[in-house]
Scaffold this motif. Structure first.
Motif, PDB file in Angstrom:
ATOM      1  N   ASP A  33     -13.127 -12.184  -0.247  1.00  0.00           N
ATOM      2  CA  ASP A  33     -12.867 -12.670  -1.605  1.00  0.00           C
ATOM      3  C   ASP A  33     -12.292 -11.561  -2.478  1.00  0.00           C
ATOM      4  O   ASP A  33     -11.346 -11.779  -3.256  1.00  0.00           O
ATOM      5  CB  ASP A  33     -14.158 -13.200  -2.221  1.00  0.00           C
ATOM      6  N   ASP A  34     -12.860 -10.360  -2.377  1.00  0.00           N
ATOM      7  CA  ASP A  34     -12.366  -9.244  -3.185  1.00  0.00           C
ATOM      8  C   ASP A  34     -10.915  -8.928  -2.854  1.00  0.00           C
ATOM      9  O   ASP A  34     -10.119  -8.601  -3.750  1.00  0.00           O
ATOM     10  CB  ASP A  34     -13.236  -7.999  -2.952  1.00  0.00           C
ATOM     11  N   GLU A  35     -10.572  -9.022  -1.602  1.00  0.00           N
ATOM     12  CA  GLU A  35      -9.195  -8.728  -1.204  1.00  0.00           C
ATOM     13  C   GLU A  35      -8.234  -9.806  -1.702  1.00  0.00           C
ATOM     14  O   GLU A  35      -7.060  -9.517  -1.987  1.00  0.00           O
ATOM     15  CB  GLU A  35      -9.116  -8.598   0.322  1.00  0.00           C
ATOM     16  N   MET A  36      -8.705 -11.037  -1.835  1.00  0.00           N
ATOM     17  CA  MET A  36      -7.848 -12.088  -2.380  1.00  0.00           C
ATOM     18  C   MET A  36      -7.597 -11.840  -3.864  1.00  0.00           C
ATOM     19  O   MET A  36      -6.468 -12.046  -4.356  1.00  0.00           O
ATOM     20  CB  MET A  36      -8.470 -13.469  -2.152  1.00  0.00           C
ATOM     21  N   GLY A  46       0.732 -13.527 -14.304  1.00  0.00           N
ATOM     22  CA  GLY A  46       1.137 -14.906 -14.051  1.00  0.00           C
ATOM     23  C   GLY A  46       0.075 -15.668 -13.287  1.00  0.00           C
ATOM     24  O   GLY A  46      -1.015 -15.148 -13.014  1.00  0.00           O
ATOM     25  N   SER A  47       0.386 -16.890 -12.953  1.00  0.00           N
ATOM     26  CA  SER A  47      -0.524 -17.723 -12.159  1.00  0.00           C
ATOM     27  C   SER A  47      -0.051 -17.720 -10.715  1.00  0.00           C
ATOM     28  O   SER A  47       1.117 -18.001 -10.434  1.00  0.00           O
ATOM     29  CB  SER A  47      -0.558 -19.152 -12.702  1.00  0.00           C
ATOM     30  N   HIS A  48      -0.978 -17.397  -9.808  1.00  0.00           N
ATOM     31  CA  HIS A  48      -0.609 -17.233  -8.406  1.00  0.00           C
ATOM     32  C   HIS A  48      -1.569 -18.007  -7.507  1.00  0.00           C
ATOM     33  O   HIS A  48      -2.726 -18.251  -7.857  1.00  0.00           O
ATOM     34  CB  HIS A  48      -0.643 -15.751  -8.017  1.00  0.00           C
ATOM     35  N   TYR A  49      -1.048 -18.341  -6.328  1.00  0.00           N
ATOM     36  CA  TYR A  49      -1.853 -19.008  -5.309  1.00  0.00           C
ATOM     37  C   TYR A  49      -1.906 -18.104  -4.085  1.00  0.00           C
ATOM     38  O   TYR A  49      -0.884 -17.656  -3.588  1.00  0.00           O
ATOM     39  CB  TYR A  49      -1.265 -20.373  -4.954  1.00  0.00           C
ATOM     40  N   VAL A  50      -3.120 -17.851  -3.624  1.00  0.00           N
ATOM     41  CA  VAL A  50      -3.337 -16.974  -2.482  1.00  0.00           C
ATOM     42  C   VAL A  50      -4.126 -17.763  -1.442  1.00  0.00           C
ATOM     43  O   VAL A  50      -5.113 -18.427  -1.774  1.00  0.00           O
ATOM     44  CB  VAL A  50      -4.109 -15.701  -2.877  1.00  0.00           C
ATOM     45  N   GLY A  69      -3.703  -2.698 -20.505  1.00  0.00           N
ATOM     46  CA  GLY A  69      -3.052  -1.920 -19.463  1.00  0.00           C
ATOM     47  C   GLY A  69      -3.664  -2.091 -18.088  1.00  0.00           C
ATOM     48  O   GLY A  69      -3.229  -1.433 -17.135  1.00  0.00           O
ATOM     49  N   ARG A  70      -4.643  -2.989 -17.973  1.00  0.00           N
ATOM     50  CA  ARG A  70      -5.302  -3.222 -16.685  1.00  0.00           C
ATOM     51  C   ARG A  70      -5.104  -4.675 -16.283  1.00  0.00           C
ATOM     52  O   ARG A  70      -5.315  -5.587 -17.087  1.00  0.00           O
ATOM     53  CB  ARG A  70      -6.791  -2.902 -16.793  1.00  0.00           C
ATOM     54  N   LEU A  71      -4.691  -4.883 -15.044  1.00  0.00           N
ATOM     55  CA  LEU A  71      -4.488  -6.239 -14.557  1.00  0.00           C
ATOM     56  C   LEU A  71      -5.820  -6.869 -14.171  1.00  0.00           C
ATOM     57  O   LEU A  71      -6.598  -6.289 -13.410  1.00  0.00           O
ATOM     58  CB  LEU A  71      -3.541  -6.245 -13.345  1.00  0.00           C
ATOM     59  N   VAL A  72      -6.064  -8.057 -14.706  1.00  0.00           N
ATOM     60  CA  VAL A  72      -7.315  -8.773 -14.447  1.00  0.00           C
ATOM     61  C   VAL A  72      -6.982 -10.136 -13.840  1.00  0.00           C
ATOM     62  O   VAL A  72      -6.138 -10.880 -14.363  1.00  0.00           O
ATOM     63  CB  VAL A  72      -8.122  -8.961 -15.744  1.00  0.00           C
ATOM     64  N   ALA A  73      -7.626 -10.464 -12.729  1.00  0.00           N
ATOM     65  CA  ALA A  73      -7.414 -11.739 -12.045  1.00  0.00           C
ATOM     66  C   ALA A  73      -8.605 -12.657 -12.288  1.00  0.00           C
ATOM     67  O   ALA A  73      -9.758 -12.272 -12.052  1.00  0.00           O
ATOM     68  CB  ALA A  73      -7.225 -11.517 -10.544  1.00  0.00           C
TER      69      ALA A  73
END
Length: 284
Positions: A33-36, A46-50, A69-73
């Motif tokens: 899950d963390d790697e996804m 943006g919105s992404h599908y993994v 400045g930090r990317l958050v998913a």
């Protein structure tokens, strides 16, 4: 009458191309899950599908934002139509080919002109197969349209229409490079006649002819196909009942054929080579 039949076929359009961009599924093989989450962040804002590439059902959505400045998913559940399409695509994936293949057991369609075929003609004249849809056949466009109509009307591909709002279709990352197409492989009623393959063109939302084969050889699409891909001499072996169609394709391609095969053998062979710039085939 023949012209009217052709016009009627062309007049039946496939559903319009989506006006909203298709979503793209990005692979993450054997991921935790963390790697996804990390995969989603690597794709930027943006919105992404993994999807977990080892799973037929695990596709996840992520909204990626830039916070200080930090990317958050942030995870979200993909829409039902996306999950439905993903599950169906993955069930059709053939790892040995690297493509999504929907294989039909047997198909029996009529080639152009079949209502006027004489009863004493062999079965391969009354069933549409690779000989009719190949590039060399004069009526190939009519034959391909017949196959296309069948594919477009088939309930097997209702999953492609799952997005009833915008008509979008889930794309896989690899498809952006021209690989992993969705292929319909139609096995013809009698195995001697092999199969025909069409692929789904996402951009036009149309099924297009890909290739075909008889019982063991690709159907020639041009003169060079009578040789090996590197241009070297090739021995083409055919069931005797398919010999007339080989000869007809050779004539259409401008390939000279000479000699008479041995009488009484179940198979015949032709050795094809390039001589003084021209391709010639000789019966063995």
């Amino acid at each position: 009458m023949k012209k009217l039949w052709w016009l009627l076929l062309v007049a039946l359009p496939y559903p319009a191309v989506a006006s909203v961009e298709d979503p793209v599924a990005h692979p993450c093989y054997m991921c935790t899950d963390d790697e996804m989450y990390a995969k989603a962040r690597s794709l930027g804002v943006g919105s992404h599908y993994v999807y977990q590439a080892a799973s037929q059902t695990n596709i996840q959505g992520f909204h990626v934002t830039n916070e200080g400045g930090r990317l958050v998913a942030t995870h979200f559940v993909p829409a039902p139509w996306i999950r439905s399409q993903y599950n169906t695509f993955m069930k059709m994936y053939k790892a040995t080919r690297g493509e999504f293949v929907d294989e039909w057991s047997t198909v029996s369609l009529q080639p152009p002109g079949s209502p006027h075929v004489m009863k004493e003609q062999v079965q391969s004249d009354t069933i549409l197969w690779g000989h009719h849809v190949g590039d060399l056949h004069p009526q190939r466009m009519e034959a391909r349209e017949t196959v296309r109509r069948m594919l477009e009307r088939s309930f097997r591909f209702d999953f492609l229409r799952a997005d009833t709002e915008h008509g979008r279709i889930l794309r896989f990352e690899s498809q952006s490079h021209g690989s992993s197409p969705l292929i319909a492989r139609l096995n013809i009623l009698t195995s001697v006649l092999g199969y025909v393959e069409f692929y789904f063109d996402y951009d036009t939302r149309r099924w297009e002819y890909l290739r075909s084969a008889d019982w063991n050889l690709w159907i020639q699409e041009k003169a060079d196909d009578f040789l090996w891909p590197d241009g070297s001499t090739r021995r083409n072996v055919y069931r005797r009942e398919l010999m007339p169609y080989f000869l007809q394709r050779a004539e259409w391609a401008g390939v000279q054929v000479s000699g008479t095969p041995l009488f009484g053998t179940p198979e015949v062979s032709y050795v094809c080579a390039r001589n003084t710039g021209k391709i010639q085939c000789f019966a063995e």
